[in-house]
Design a protein around this motif. Structure first.
Motif, PDB file in Angstrom:
ATOM      1  N   TRP A 243       0.832  -1.203   0.000  1.00 44.66           N
ATOM      2  CA  TRP A 243       0.000   0.000   0.000  1.00 44.66           C
ATOM      3  C   TRP A 243       0.864   1.249   0.000  1.00 44.66           C
ATOM      4  O   TRP A 243       1.954   1.271   0.566  1.00 44.66           O
ATOM      5  CB  TRP A 243      -0.907   0.010   1.231  1.00 44.66           C
ATOM      6  N   ASP A 244       0.328   2.295  -0.630  1.00 46.07           N
ATOM      7  CA  ASP A 244       0.943   3.605  -0.591  1.00 46.07           C
ATOM      8  C   ASP A 244       0.194   4.492   0.393  1.00 46.07           C
ATOM      9  O   ASP A 244      -0.837   4.109   0.960  1.00 46.07           O
ATOM     10  CB  ASP A 244       0.946   4.250  -1.981  1.00 46.07           C
ATOM     11  N   LYS A 245       0.720   5.675   0.546  1.00 52.74           N
ATOM     12  CA  LYS A 245       0.084   6.647   1.436  1.00 52.74           C
ATOM     13  C   LYS A 245      -1.351   6.926   1.002  1.00 52.74           C
ATOM     14  O   LYS A 245      -2.258   7.003   1.836  1.00 52.74           O
ATOM     15  CB  LYS A 245       0.905   7.939   1.424  1.00 52.74           C
ATOM     16  N   GLU A 246      -1.559   7.058  -0.291  1.00 52.90           N
ATOM     17  CA  GLU A 246      -2.895   7.356  -0.785  1.00 52.90           C
ATOM     18  C   GLU A 246      -3.873   6.223  -0.514  1.00 52.90           C
ATOM     19  O   GLU A 246      -5.061   6.481  -0.265  1.00 52.90           O
ATOM     20  CB  GLU A 246      -2.842   7.656  -2.285  1.00 52.90           C
ATOM     21  N   ASP A 247      -3.404   4.965  -0.550  1.00 54.65           N
ATOM     22  CA  ASP A 247      -4.287   3.834  -0.268  1.00 54.65           C
ATOM     23  C   ASP A 247      -4.804   3.885   1.157  1.00 54.65           C
ATOM     24  O   ASP A 247      -5.991   3.625   1.416  1.00 54.65           O
ATOM     25  CB  ASP A 247      -3.541   2.521  -0.521  1.00 54.65           C
ATOM     26  N   LEU A 249      -4.964   6.623   3.170  1.00 54.08           N
ATOM     27  CA  LEU A 249      -5.817   7.790   3.384  1.00 54.08           C
ATOM     28  C   LEU A 249      -7.179   7.626   2.722  1.00 54.08           C
ATOM     29  O   LEU A 249      -8.208   8.005   3.299  1.00 54.08           O
ATOM     30  CB  LEU A 249      -5.113   9.036   2.847  1.00 54.08           C
ATOM     31  N   ASP A 250      -7.204   7.047   1.521  1.00 57.25           N
ATOM     32  CA  ASP A 250      -8.484   6.834   0.843  1.00 57.25           C
ATOM     33  C   ASP A 250      -9.365   5.878   1.624  1.00 57.25           C
ATOM     34  O   ASP A 250     -10.596   6.039   1.654  1.00 57.25           O
ATOM     35  CB  ASP A 250      -8.247   6.296  -0.570  1.00 57.25           C
ATOM     36  N   CYS A 251      -8.755   4.899   2.232  1.00 58.67           N
ATOM     37  CA  CYS A 251      -9.534   3.936   3.017  1.00 58.67           C
ATOM     38  C   CYS A 251     -10.184   4.624   4.217  1.00 58.67           C
ATOM     39  O   CYS A 251     -11.349   4.373   4.535  1.00 58.67           O
ATOM     40  CB  CYS A 251      -8.632   2.792   3.461  1.00 58.67           C
ATOM     41  N   ILE A 252      -9.460   5.515   4.890  1.00 61.07           N
ATOM     42  CA  ILE A 252     -10.007   6.218   6.048  1.00 61.07           C
ATOM     43  C   ILE A 252     -11.079   7.207   5.614  1.00 61.07           C
ATOM     44  O   ILE A 252     -12.149   7.307   6.225  1.00 61.07           O
ATOM     45  CB  ILE A 252      -8.879   6.933   6.813  1.00 61.07           C
ATOM     46  N   ILE A 253     -10.814   7.960   4.538  1.00 57.88           N
ATOM     47  CA  ILE A 253     -11.786   8.951   4.075  1.00 57.88           C
ATOM     48  C   ILE A 253     -13.067   8.279   3.611  1.00 57.88           C
ATOM     49  O   ILE A 253     -14.173   8.786   3.835  1.00 57.88           O
ATOM     50  CB  ILE A 253     -11.165   9.799   2.949  1.00 57.88           C
ATOM     51  N   GLU A 254     -12.950   7.112   2.971  1.00 56.42           N
ATOM     52  CA  GLU A 254     -14.133   6.397   2.517  1.00 56.42           C
ATOM     53  C   GLU A 254     -14.974   5.910   3.690  1.00 56.42           C
ATOM     54  O   GLU A 254     -16.203   5.858   3.607  1.00 56.42           O
ATOM     55  CB  GLU A 254     -13.706   5.216   1.641  1.00 56.42           C
ATOM     56  N   VAL A 352      -1.580  18.650   2.627  1.00 57.32           N
ATOM     57  CA  VAL A 352      -3.040  18.647   2.708  1.00 57.32           C
ATOM     58  C   VAL A 352      -3.545  17.687   1.639  1.00 57.32           C
ATOM     59  O   VAL A 352      -3.078  17.701   0.498  1.00 57.32           O
ATOM     60  CB  VAL A 352      -3.618  20.065   2.506  1.00 57.32           C
ATOM     61  N   TYR A 353      -4.512  16.852   2.031  1.00 58.20           N
ATOM     62  CA  TYR A 353      -5.004  15.801   1.133  1.00 58.20           C
ATOM     63  C   TYR A 353      -6.521  15.917   1.081  1.00 58.20           C
ATOM     64  O   TYR A 353      -7.217  15.651   2.065  1.00 58.20           O
ATOM     65  CB  TYR A 353      -4.574  14.433   1.642  1.00 58.20           C
ATOM     66  N   PHE A 354      -7.012  16.344  -0.092  1.00 62.83           N
ATOM     67  CA  PHE A 354      -8.448  16.551  -0.268  1.00 62.83           C
ATOM     68  C   PHE A 354      -8.828  16.068  -1.663  1.00 62.83           C
ATOM     69  O   PHE A 354      -9.018  16.860  -2.583  1.00 62.83           O
ATOM     70  CB  PHE A 354      -8.789  18.035  -0.087  1.00 62.83           C
TER      71      PHE A 354
END
Length: 720
Positions: A243-247, A249-254, A352-354
């Motif tokens: 997994w990468d950082k985006e994987d 973060l996307d899992c938490i945001i989802e 910042v990740y949005f």
């Protein structure tokens, strides 16, 4: 191991294996026969006989995290100085991969080191052991070899890791791409990166502790989430190395969908991904309800929330305000907005990740961008955002004037997701780079479906879709080979006749069809120009849409009469731009733009420059003779690029002195008078007196004459 007493190695062998060790040929080093600094017990262990199960033993030391700390002592000979035994500052670093490679070395007698007789001479065995632990060979670039061994294993397991995997776990403040980034957010807040120093944690909450909390304690914790100036740390563990950082973060945001959640200052390592959030109570409460555990694709993510001492006083970073600044920097202030790869670039995504692939984020981005005049947006770029839907934007309601929409390089797998914005009168749409493009093997069907959704679209994926009766766009200075003869006729015949005297200009009649028409338009600003009266004749019968005047000149006779009223003109061919907009066997459309000047009747008048744009529609019946069926003329003021029009810059001319060194003779005086009379149609006596006043200096006399002419004071020369 016990048989290799190195202080940096703490691995052990089992008791069962120790019992299998039997001494062989008890030859001890006694007295001063061994070098100083080496324990006697260390050398005594070398004479033991090791069974094959021990020799092939794969050992591991879980506490040996840094293999470079292991620096074995090289074997000594009888001639080796005593100081060499104590030298451990070798340049080469120990590498387990070298041992694995050297263990398969074949000897000259055809046997390998696995087949050596362990009952042979002790000194020979000692030398072989140290050879295997000697200086390592050069490592393979970009590879790190890790040995993972357990007591129960008999084979060695080699794991190869790419250097890129190591770089992605590098701290953000040490990453080279972050240091060299030019993004203003990165350059501003990299200096205050919070993870450079340890953050003080007041309370830590995880799934293990939360079950023991009382309802009162939970309410107190959630009250901290409401504080507008206190950052909360969120830590995630349990994700796989793929997994990468985006994987993560996307899992938490989802999991907190429908709630505001903006991770900032993201630090990603192999075992933990941590970041800070501000004013995200509803999202953090949702993580409480999940029991601080999220499961996705058979992966259990454990979440830990920590109350920190980081506030806006120590870290001046408000995520919502930062997002507004990013949007404002991508807005041209009029009608164009670019949200391409919004907060997804490798540098800004750490701060910042949005992501805009969430419906809730799409709805909130409208509120964040308060300075954007959404009602007047004409062009919107949403490419490279991993979008699967744009329902959250509600473009039909928010951007009613939208004409150009770029959705390229996203994750659209079907065109039906665009139904939500079918009310837009789009002129151009870009969908290349989406999976939906691969679903259509027939390009005509692909275009037909898009045209069904957006009937007004004329450009799809950058390709013009011509409609029936629509003229194709022209290319600047474009002329196909088969149209060159027609263009040359217009340039070599029409413009010279237009520059001729009014008597010869009548011949231009032969270029027009009997039923030809001509329309004249001009820039409205010309009507208020101080020199409007100078070119007023060119604007006769011109149409003015603002005044409601729509006029045209019909018939070749009326066109010729009207053009004869125009003043004398002179064109500058160096400023011409010729474009063939359309060419077939029967019709050719030519557009010519350039610069001309109005020739003054006398030297006292100034010559005015005008920019023109003339479009000719020519028809032919036999492919040889062409007639002008329609001519559209447009007049305008010259632009800056025409500032040097009618200036000869091809030849560097030297300034010539017209002053005579000696008094001219009668013959030269007569020539001066003759030339002067050609330039100024006045009485001979006036010219002669003007030359005499300036000592027959032709240039000074001419300047003096023009000055008197403008002042209407030529009579003063007659009086003298």
């Amino acid at each position: 191991m016990d048989w290799l007493k190195n202080p940096n190695v703490t691995g052990k062998i089992s008791k069962k294996q120790k019992k299998s060790i039997k001494p062989s040929n008890k030859r001890e080093f006694t007295g001063s026969s061994y070098p100083k600094g080496v324990p006697r017990s260390f050398l005594q262990q070398q004479v033991y006989q090791f069974p094959r199960t021990v020799r092939n033993l794969t050992w591991t030391n879980p506490r040996l995290q840094n293999p470079t700390s292991f620096k074995p002592i090289e074997a000594a000979s009888s001639t080796t100085p005593q100081d060499d035994w104590a030298d451990t500052s070798r340049d080469n670093v120990y590498s387990p991969s070298d041992i694995y490679e050297d263990s398969m070395t074949n000897y000259s007698d055809g046997s390998s080191d696995h087949e050596l007789d362990w009952n042979s001479n002790t000194e020979e065995k000692q030398s072989n052991v140290y050879d295997r632990l000697g200086p390592p060979k050069p490592k393979v670039p970009n590879l790190t070899i890790n040995l993972q061994m357990e007591e129960s294993h008999t084979d060695r397991k080699v794991v190869v890791e790419n250097v890129e995997d190591t770089l992605k776990y590098l701290p953000v403040d040490l990453r080279e791409d972050i240091k060299t980034s030019r993004d203003p957010i990165v350059t501003t807040f990299l200096k205050s990166w919070p993870w450079k120093k340890s953050i003080t944690v007041k309370k830590t909450i995880s799934g293990r502790h939360f079950l023991a909390f009382t309802q009162q304690e939970q309410d107190k914790i959630q009250e901290v989430y409401d504080k507008p100036d206190t950052f909360v740390q969120v830590s995630i563990t349990g994700y796989p190395t793929t997994w990468d950082k985006e994987d993560v973060l996307d899992c938490i945001i989802e999991s907190v969908r429908g709630r505001t959640f903006i991770p900032c200052f993201v630090e990603f390592s192999k075992d933990e991904c941590k970041f800070l959030v501000l004013q995200c109570r509803h999202a953090l409460t949702a993580l409480h309800n999940y029991g601080f555990n999220i499961r996705k694709d058979k992966v259990d993510l454990e979440i830990t929330i920590s109350l920190t001492s980081v506030t806006l006083q120590t870290l001046d970073f408000v995520p919502k305000l930062i997002l507004r600044k990013i949007i404002a920097s991508r807005y041209d202030g009029e009608n164009k907005l670019s949200l391409k790869e919004f907060t997804l670039k490798k540098d800004i995504s750490h701060f910042v990740y949005f992501p805009l692939n969430r419906k809730n984020n799409q709805m909130q981005i409208i509120d964040f961008a308060g300075s954007v005049a959404w009602d007047y947006i004409v062009e919107l770029d949403l490419s490279h955002n991993r979008l699967t839907s744009i329902a959250g934007f509600d473009l039909a309601e928010i951007t009613p004037r939208l004409r150009y929409l770029n959705l390229s390089h996203n994750l659209f797998d079907r065109l039906s997701v665009l139904i939500c914005c079918r009310e837009l009168n789009l002129e151009s749409i870009v969908l290349e780079g989406n999976p939906v493009c691969n679903n259509y093997t027939d390009p005509n069907l692909y275009v037909e479906v898009i045209k069904t959704l957006f009937p007004t679209v004329t450009i799809i994926d950058g390709v013009l879709m011509p409609t029936k009766g629509q003229m194709p766009t022209f290319q600047r200075n474009y002329c196909p080979e088969e149209a060159k003869s027609v263009v040359e006729m217009v340039l070599e015949v029409y413009f010279p006749l237009l520059e001729a005297s009014k008597e010869q200009r009548v011949n231009i009649t032969h270029l027009y069809d009997e039923h030809a028409s001509m329309t004249i338009t001009f820039r409205n600003k010309l009507r208020f120009s101080p020199s409007y009266r100078k070119y007023q004749e060119l604007l006769l019968r011109a149409r003015c849409l603002e005044d409601g005047r729509v006029d045209s000149i019909e018939g070749v006779t009326n066109i010729t009469k009207h053009m004869n009223k125009w003043p004398e003109l002179e064109h500058d061919p160096t400023t011409f731009s010729v474009d063939v907009m359309h060419h077939t066997d029967t019709t050719t459309v030519i557009r010519v733009t350039g610069l001309l000047k109005l020739i003054a009747a006398t030297l006292a008048e100034e010559e005015h420059l005008l920019a023109f744009n003339k479009t000719f529609i020519l028809k032919t019946t036999d492919g040889v003779g062409y007639k002008i069926m329609n001519q559209m003329v447009y007049w305008d003021e010259p632009t800056k690029e025409y500032a040097n029009g009618f200036k000869d810059t091809t030849v560097n001319r030297k300034n010539l002195s017209l002053k005579l060194d000696t008094a001219p003779n009668e013959e030269l005086k007569e020539k001066f008078i003759e030339i002067f009379m050609k330039l100024a149609n006045v009485d001979r006596t006036i010219i002669e007196k003007c030359l005499i006043m300036k000592d027959w200096h032709f240039k000074n006399a001419l300047e003096h004459f023009i000055k008197l002419l403008r002042l209407d004071a030529l009579d003063s020369l007659k009086e003298n």
